[in-house]
Design an enzyme around this catalytic site. Structure first.
Site, PDB file in Angstrom:
ATOM      1  N   THR A  73       0.842  -1.207   0.000  1.00 28.33           N
ATOM      2  CA  THR A  73       0.000   0.000   0.000  1.00 28.33           C
ATOM      3  C   THR A  73       0.869   1.245   0.000  1.00 28.33           C
ATOM      4  O   THR A  73       0.674   2.161  -0.807  1.00 28.33           O
ATOM      5  CB  THR A  73      -0.932  -0.001   1.229  1.00 28.33           C
ATOM      6  N   HIS A  81       4.091 -10.118   3.499  1.00 34.81           N
ATOM      7  CA  HIS A  81       3.170 -11.113   4.083  1.00 34.81           C
ATOM      8  C   HIS A  81       2.509 -11.992   3.043  1.00 34.81           C
ATOM      9  O   HIS A  81       1.998 -13.058   3.367  1.00 34.81           O
ATOM     10  CB  HIS A  81       2.143 -10.449   5.015  1.00 34.81           C
ATOM     11  N   THR A 109      13.964   5.055  11.311  1.00 31.29           N
ATOM     12  CA  THR A 109      14.845   3.926  11.619  1.00 31.29           C
ATOM     13  C   THR A 109      14.330   2.660  10.931  1.00 31.29           C
ATOM     14  O   THR A 109      13.143   2.352  10.998  1.00 31.29           O
ATOM     15  CB  THR A 109      14.895   3.720  13.150  1.00 31.29           C
ATOM     16  N   CYS A 112     -10.127  -8.002   1.346  1.00 24.54           N
ATOM     17  CA  CYS A 112      -9.562  -6.707   1.712  1.00 24.54           C
ATOM     18  C   CYS A 112     -10.662  -5.697   1.999  1.00 24.54           C
ATOM     19  O   CYS A 112     -10.462  -4.740   2.721  1.00 24.54           O
ATOM     20  CB  CYS A 112      -8.675  -6.173   0.605  1.00 24.54           C
TER      21      CYS A 112
HETATM   22  N1  PLP Z   1      -2.059  -4.976  -3.744  1.00 24.63           N
HETATM   23  C1  PLP Z   1      -2.605  -6.202  -3.750  1.00 24.63           C
HETATM   24  C2  PLP Z   1      -2.898  -6.853  -5.058  1.00 24.63           C
HETATM   25  C3  PLP Z   1      -2.897  -6.840  -2.544  1.00 24.63           C
HETATM   26  O1  PLP Z   1      -3.450  -8.048  -2.554  1.00 24.63           O
HETATM   27  C4  PLP Z   1      -2.603  -6.178  -1.327  1.00 24.63           C
HETATM   28  C5  PLP Z   1      -2.916  -6.784  -0.025  1.00 24.63           C
HETATM   29  O2  PLP Z   1      -3.760  -7.555   0.173  1.00 24.63           O
HETATM   30  C6  PLP Z   1      -2.035  -4.901  -1.380  1.00 24.63           C
HETATM   31  C7  PLP Z   1      -1.776  -4.330  -2.606  1.00 24.63           C
HETATM   32  C8  PLP Z   1      -1.683  -4.157  -0.132  1.00 24.63           C
HETATM   33  O3  PLP Z   1      -0.579  -4.778   0.462  1.00 24.63           O
HETATM   34  P1  PLP Z   1      -0.117  -4.419   1.957  1.00 24.63           P
HETATM   35  O4  PLP Z   1      -1.058  -5.117   2.852  1.00 24.63           O
HETATM   36  O5  PLP Z   1       1.270  -4.957   2.033  1.00 24.63           O
HETATM   37  O6  PLP Z   1      -0.156  -2.954   2.093  1.00 24.63           O
END
Ligand code: PLP
Length: 318
Positions: free
Chosen positions: A5, A136, A175, A261
């Protein structure tokens, strides 16, 4: 970065800012991008008046590089087309998009969060300028990700999102979270070592689950089934059965209704809407991700539970 993100939000904001200095104000985003891209684009529209141009997808969720070529103008600041969708697993035409962007001299931002660690992704060979990824998604710690910047893009100045003591060559101050960095690195090494065999293994599990559901559940449909997909992803819609009700009756495994999400947000999945899924089917979609811990026995149990619950709920609804 703290995740994909931040990587996406940072690079898009920087490219919009750079464009503003040169009287360019159009951002092209694919309709099925993650909210990290779409919300940043919306915010740029509100804050700076950036014109957000949406690249549509077909019914399988695939964008067309030809259509993109027609949308790029001399005012375009950047293009964002993801490598693999988080709801359907549908793969984007990354090499073709990169070629169109390169020819037009427009930077290409690729969200490869779902792709990296599951299928080979060579950003240099593909010709992508910026790649966002997350630890992750490859079983590393949460709270860390990366923005990969290609050689051609390094000529461009990336304006930091976070200012301060100048860590990370001044790109991201603060940091450095060493335990997260080490965990991310270790996860990436495991993913690279196991990716080829794991892709074959999870694809076989996914295909067996898909075949079972198609055989046992009348009029079930696979979203993006006609497109190349990630090996571990399965998004299916069931006629006339609420996905949340279906999953609540299947407590022995975890899956998501629509988009995990955004499951706490109300409203239909923008991905399924962009794919023009029948409006009556938007609430009937479940999304299954097959992980490293899953085996054929788990898949059989889950497949049977889903099929049985679907039969029970269909009988109640009819
Ligand atoms: N982009 C995609 C395609 C994702 O599946 C995700 C997370 O589920 C993200 C971006 C965001 O990732 P993060 O949780 O590392 O910010």
């Amino acid at each position: 970065t703290s995740g994909a993100t931040e990587a996406l939000s940072w690079v898009l904001q920087s490219l919009v800012w750079e464009g503003m200095q040169q009287d360019r104000d159009e951002l092209i985003v694919c309709a099925t991008e993650h909210k990290a891209v779409l919300s940043t684009a919306e915010a740029m529209g509100r804050r700076h008046g950036t014109k957000v141009v949406v690249l549509p997808v077909d019914r399988n969720g695939v964008a067309s590089a030809e259509e993109l070529r027609g949308l790029i103008t001399e005012r375009t600041v950047a293009v964002a087309v993801m490598a693999a969708n988080n709801e359907t697993g549908v793969l984007g035409p990354v090499a073709e998009v990169a070629a169109v962007c390169r020819a037009a001299g427009v930077p290409y931002v690729c969200d490869a969060t779902q792709m990296i660690g599951k299928l080979p992704f060579n950003a240099k060979e593909l010709g992508v300028d910026y790649v966002a990824l997350s630890s992750h998604k490859m079983y590393g710690p949460k709270g860390i990700g990366a923005l990969w910047v290609g050689r051609a893009a390094r000529k461009r100045k990336l304006e930091p999102l976070i200012y301060g003591g100048g860590q990370e060559s001044g790109w991201r101050s603060g940091t450095v979270a060493v335990p997260l960095v080490v965990g991310f690195g270790a996860a990436a090494e495991f993913a690279l070592a196991e990716m080829a065999a794991e892709a074959v293994r999870v694809r076989a599990l996914r295909d067996s689950m898909e075949a079972e559901l198609l055989a046992k559940c009348a009029r079930v449909a696979v979203n993006g089934g006609g497109a190349p997909r990630l090996p571990n992803s399965l998004s299916v819609s069931f006629p006339c059965v609420d996905a949340v009700a279906l999953l609540s009756a299947c407590p022995s495994f975890a899956a998501s209704a629509g988009s995990a999400c955004t499951s706490r947000n109300s409203g239909a999945s923008h991905v399924l809407v962009a794919m023009r899924l029948d409006i009556n089917r938007l609430d009937t979609v479940i999304r299954i991700g097959i992980g490293v811990g899953a085996n054929q026995r788990d898949i059989n149990i889950a497949g049977q539970q889903i099929a049985q619950t679907f039969a029970t709920l269909s009988a109640m609804n009819s």
